[in-house]
Design a protein around this motif. Sequence first.
Motif, short mmCIF file in Angstrom:
data_model
loop_
_atom_site.label_atom_id
_atom_site.label_comp_id
_atom_site.label_asym_id
_atom_site.label_seq_id
_atom_site.Cartn_x
_atom_site.Cartn_y
_atom_site.Cartn_z
N ASP A 138 44.16 -25.04 -35.59
CA ASP A 138 44.29 -25.50 -34.21
C ASP A 138 45.56 -24.96 -33.55
N GLU A 176 45.54 -34.14 -28.72
CA GLU A 176 44.43 -34.97 -28.24
C GLU A 176 43.92 -35.94 -29.30
N GLY A 191 41.14 -29.97 -36.05
CA GLY A 191 40.59 -30.29 -34.74
C GLY A 191 39.43 -29.40 -34.35
N ALA A 192 39.51 -28.11 -34.70
CA ALA A 192 38.41 -27.19 -34.40
C ALA A 192 37.14 -27.66 -35.10
N ILE A 206 36.49 -30.79 -35.99
CA ILE A 206 36.06 -32.03 -35.34
C ILE A 206 35.24 -31.69 -34.10
N HIS A 207 35.73 -30.75 -33.30
CA HIS A 207 35.00 -30.34 -32.10
C HIS A 207 33.62 -29.76 -32.43
N ALA A 208 33.56 -28.92 -33.45
CA ALA A 208 32.31 -28.21 -33.76
C ALA A 208 31.36 -29.01 -34.66
N GLY A 260 32.21 -32.50 -35.91
CA GLY A 260 32.44 -33.94 -35.94
C GLY A 260 33.18 -34.43 -37.17
#
Length: 164
Positions: free
Chosen positions: A11, A78, A45-46, A48-50, A52
């Motif tokens: 991230d 975030e 984080g990447a 989590i975004h892609a 979950g």
Amino acid sequence: MHWKVLVLPGDGIGPEVTREAVRVLEHVAAKWGHSIELRQGLLGGAAIHAAGNPFPAETRSLALESDATLLGAVGLPEFDDLPPSERPEKGLLGLRKALDVYANLRPVYCYESLIESSPLKNDIVRGTDILIVRELTGGLYFGQPRGVEGGAGAPPAPPSNGEL
């Protein structure tokens, strides 16, 4: 030699730094006649975004099948208000556990050309060449806070009357 390398850009500035590290890795491999097979995965984080999840099962599988892992920075502001179990850093902790990683190697070397960049006085930092080995097998650094408790080797409790 042939190496399977998992690249986890992470991230923030991680992808930018990792991209340049891959360029160096490719150059070194070519110079010395090695071949590398780069695989890309998600962490933090990447992920989590892609997906979950800060450490998807696919990333775990890729890590276990690879000879090495090139890891970028993990974490984004975030996610700062999420519980620890849902934050990007949980992916890093999962990766360490899956790979049974037990130490970080942190070299410290002072290059003469960069000595003026140090916040320390030149005569103190000049000639620095050390390797710090930081264990990762448990405790707060591994994501398992245990609190502060008395026991063998613990400092004595302060007097109950408030005197020190």
